[in-house]
Design a protein around this motif. Structure first.
Motif, PDB file in Angstrom:
ATOM      1  N   ILE A  84      37.865  43.787  46.740  1.00 16.79           N
ATOM      2  CA  ILE A  84      36.477  43.335  46.866  1.00 16.79           C
ATOM      3  C   ILE A  84      35.668  43.658  45.613  1.00 16.79           C
ATOM      4  O   ILE A  84      34.576  43.113  45.402  1.00 16.79           O
ATOM      5  CB  ILE A  84      35.829  43.953  48.118  1.00 16.79           C
ATOM      6  CG1 ILE A  84      34.672  43.078  48.605  1.00 16.79           C
ATOM      7  CG2 ILE A  84      35.352  45.381  47.859  1.00 16.79           C
ATOM      8  CD1 ILE A  84      34.170  43.433  49.969  1.00 16.79           C
ATOM      9  N   ALA A  91      31.003  41.194  48.892  1.00 22.62           N
ATOM     10  CA  ALA A  91      30.560  42.549  49.229  1.00 22.62           C
ATOM     11  C   ALA A  91      29.112  42.538  49.713  1.00 22.62           C
ATOM     12  O   ALA A  91      28.763  43.172  50.716  1.00 22.62           O
ATOM     13  CB  ALA A  91      30.708  43.466  48.022  1.00 22.62           C
ATOM     14  N   TYR A 131      37.581  50.531  53.268  1.00 20.34           N
ATOM     15  CA  TYR A 131      36.592  50.521  52.182  1.00 20.34           C
ATOM     16  C   TYR A 131      35.316  51.251  52.599  1.00 20.34           C
ATOM     17  O   TYR A 131      34.718  51.991  51.809  1.00 20.34           O
ATOM     18  CB  TYR A 131      36.249  49.083  51.791  1.00 20.34           C
ATOM     19  CG  TYR A 131      37.328  48.361  51.004  1.00 20.34           C
ATOM     20  CD1 TYR A 131      38.451  49.024  50.524  1.00 20.34           C
ATOM     21  CD2 TYR A 131      37.209  46.992  50.724  1.00 20.34           C
ATOM     22  CE1 TYR A 131      39.428  48.353  49.811  1.00 20.34           C
ATOM     23  CE2 TYR A 131      38.197  46.319  50.006  1.00 20.34           C
ATOM     24  CZ  TYR A 131      39.302  47.003  49.558  1.00 20.34           C
ATOM     25  OH  TYR A 131      40.264  46.342  48.847  1.00 20.34           O
ATOM     26  N   PHE A 137      31.229  50.653  49.193  1.00 25.09           N
ATOM     27  CA  PHE A 137      30.023  49.822  49.138  1.00 25.09           C
ATOM     28  C   PHE A 137      28.825  50.621  48.635  1.00 25.09           C
ATOM     29  O   PHE A 137      28.739  51.837  48.829  1.00 25.09           O
ATOM     30  CB  PHE A 137      29.714  49.251  50.521  1.00 25.09           C
ATOM     31  CG  PHE A 137      30.689  48.203  50.978  1.00 25.09           C
ATOM     32  CD1 PHE A 137      30.512  46.871  50.659  1.00 25.09           C
ATOM     33  CD2 PHE A 137      31.803  48.562  51.728  1.00 25.09           C
ATOM     34  CE1 PHE A 137      31.411  45.911  51.063  1.00 25.09           C
ATOM     35  CE2 PHE A 137      32.710  47.604  52.155  1.00 25.09           C
ATOM     36  CZ  PHE A 137      32.521  46.274  51.821  1.00 25.09           C
TER      37      PHE A 137
END
Length: 347
Positions: A84, A91, A131, A137
């Motif tokens: 990503i 994202a 993730y 993120f």
């Protein structure tokens, strides 16, 4: 695009620490290092520490040594490259769906697939959860997840039934209701606000086959208000009511104690409009669809919040949000789509 997602070197981190301590803004640091500003924000988070000044005041600063140490530690177990990282639009789309629209990770990925946007990569649900766990993120964390970030403590209490239900037991409910093969069988419950403060409540009905939701705000938690709400529904649907609302399953709450009022028609005197069935005491799983949809409501109105000031448009928004939420159990179709199909079949 490649420059925006390059990895910072130890030398980059030292330059970054110097510039930040000199008062440079994040955007300026990002431009100097030829990276996207989100890279700088993530790096600041990675190397953040509390610095005590000579006058004993404290402030948050960035340490290049701490940032490099945490980077090296994470790199040891990161496994394959982060897919990503090469698709910032995906994202950001996922972050918006989960944080702003209150979607689950599964639903967010399904919405991305149906959005018509051509993302450069795709990830699995399992990878997305990984993730989020690793803090990949910029904004999204486990605290933003509807279930994972909000674990509930269960207290063991001895429960005593205050009254016996006067209506028909769930044990006598037809098998077609249990199998969810026939449309028109509903579960009904109330969602209450802050105890001792909120006078109103929300009456929620969930259709078992499609999981379609109806939410009605009641002025109080009395049985008469519940019956009046069902009366309004019958007037709205007219003669279709008996086909759309074949049965309603409720718990033993006092608000549902008037089973005769729930069943009798206001349009056709002396006739039944539906059949009410009562669950066993303290058996919420017998209204599983209700319970699951109530959790969706709680994403917008947390438990213990006073919602007396909520307007009809607020309740309508939550109802529409639930009915247009992608459902994994239906291959990520929405309840609204399935409900409309059933209504067309009846017509």
């Amino acid at each position: 695009m490649g420059k925006l997602f390059k990895h910072l070197s130890q030398n980059d981190r030292i330059k970054m620490e110097t510039m930040l301590n000199s008062g440079h803004k994040v955007v300026e640091v990002a431009e100097y290092l030829h990276v996207h500003r989100s890279t700088i924000y993530r790096e600041i988070k990675r190397g953040e520490y509390t610095h005590r000044n000579s006058d004993y005041t404290e402030e948050t600063r960035y340490s290049s040594d701490l940032g490099q140490k945490n980077h090296d530690w994470n790199a040891q177990g990161k496994g394959r490259n982060i897919k990503i990282g090469n698709d910032r639009p995906l994202a950001e789309y996922i972050e918006e769906k989960i944080i702003e629209d209150k979607y689950s990770p599964e639903a967010a990925l399904a919405a991305a697939a149906e959005s018509g946007i051509e993302f450069t990569t795709s990830i699995s649900v399992r990878t997305l959860y990984r993730y989020i766990d690793k803090g990949i993120f910029l904004k999204l964390t486990n605290k933003d997840l509807p279930v994972k970030g909000k674990r509930k403590k269960h207290n063991k209490r001895v429960k005593v039934q205050k009254r016996a239900s006067a209506g028909e037991s769930i044990e006598n409910r037809p098998d077609e209701v249990k199998d969810r093969e026939i449309f028109g069988h509903w579960e009904m419950d109330t969602v209450k606000g802050k105890q001792g403060v909120t006078k109103s409540c929300m009456l929620v009905l969930t259709e078992r086959k499609t999981r379609d939701e109806i939410i009605v705000k009641l002025p109080d938690q009395k049985a008469a208000s519940v019956v009046e709400a069902i009366d309004r529904l019958e007037r709205k649907w007219g003669d279709m009511f008996t086909k759309v609302f074949r049965s309603i399953t409720v718990d033993n709450g006092v608000e549902f104690s008037d089973y005769e009022g729930l069943e009798r028609s206001v349009l056709h005197e002396g006739e039944k409009r539906t059949f009410a069935f009562y669950c066993h005491p303290y058996s919420s799983w017998e209204r599983g669809s209700n319970e699951n949809n109530n959790r969706l409501i709680r994403r917008h109105i947390p438990k213990g919040e006073d919602f007396d000031e909520k307007q009809d448009r607020d309740i309508e928004y939550i109802e529409n949000w639930i009915n247009n939420y992608p459902r994994g159990i239906f291959g990520f179709k929405t309840s609204a789509q399935l409900f409309e199909e059933e209504i067309r079949n009846l017509a």
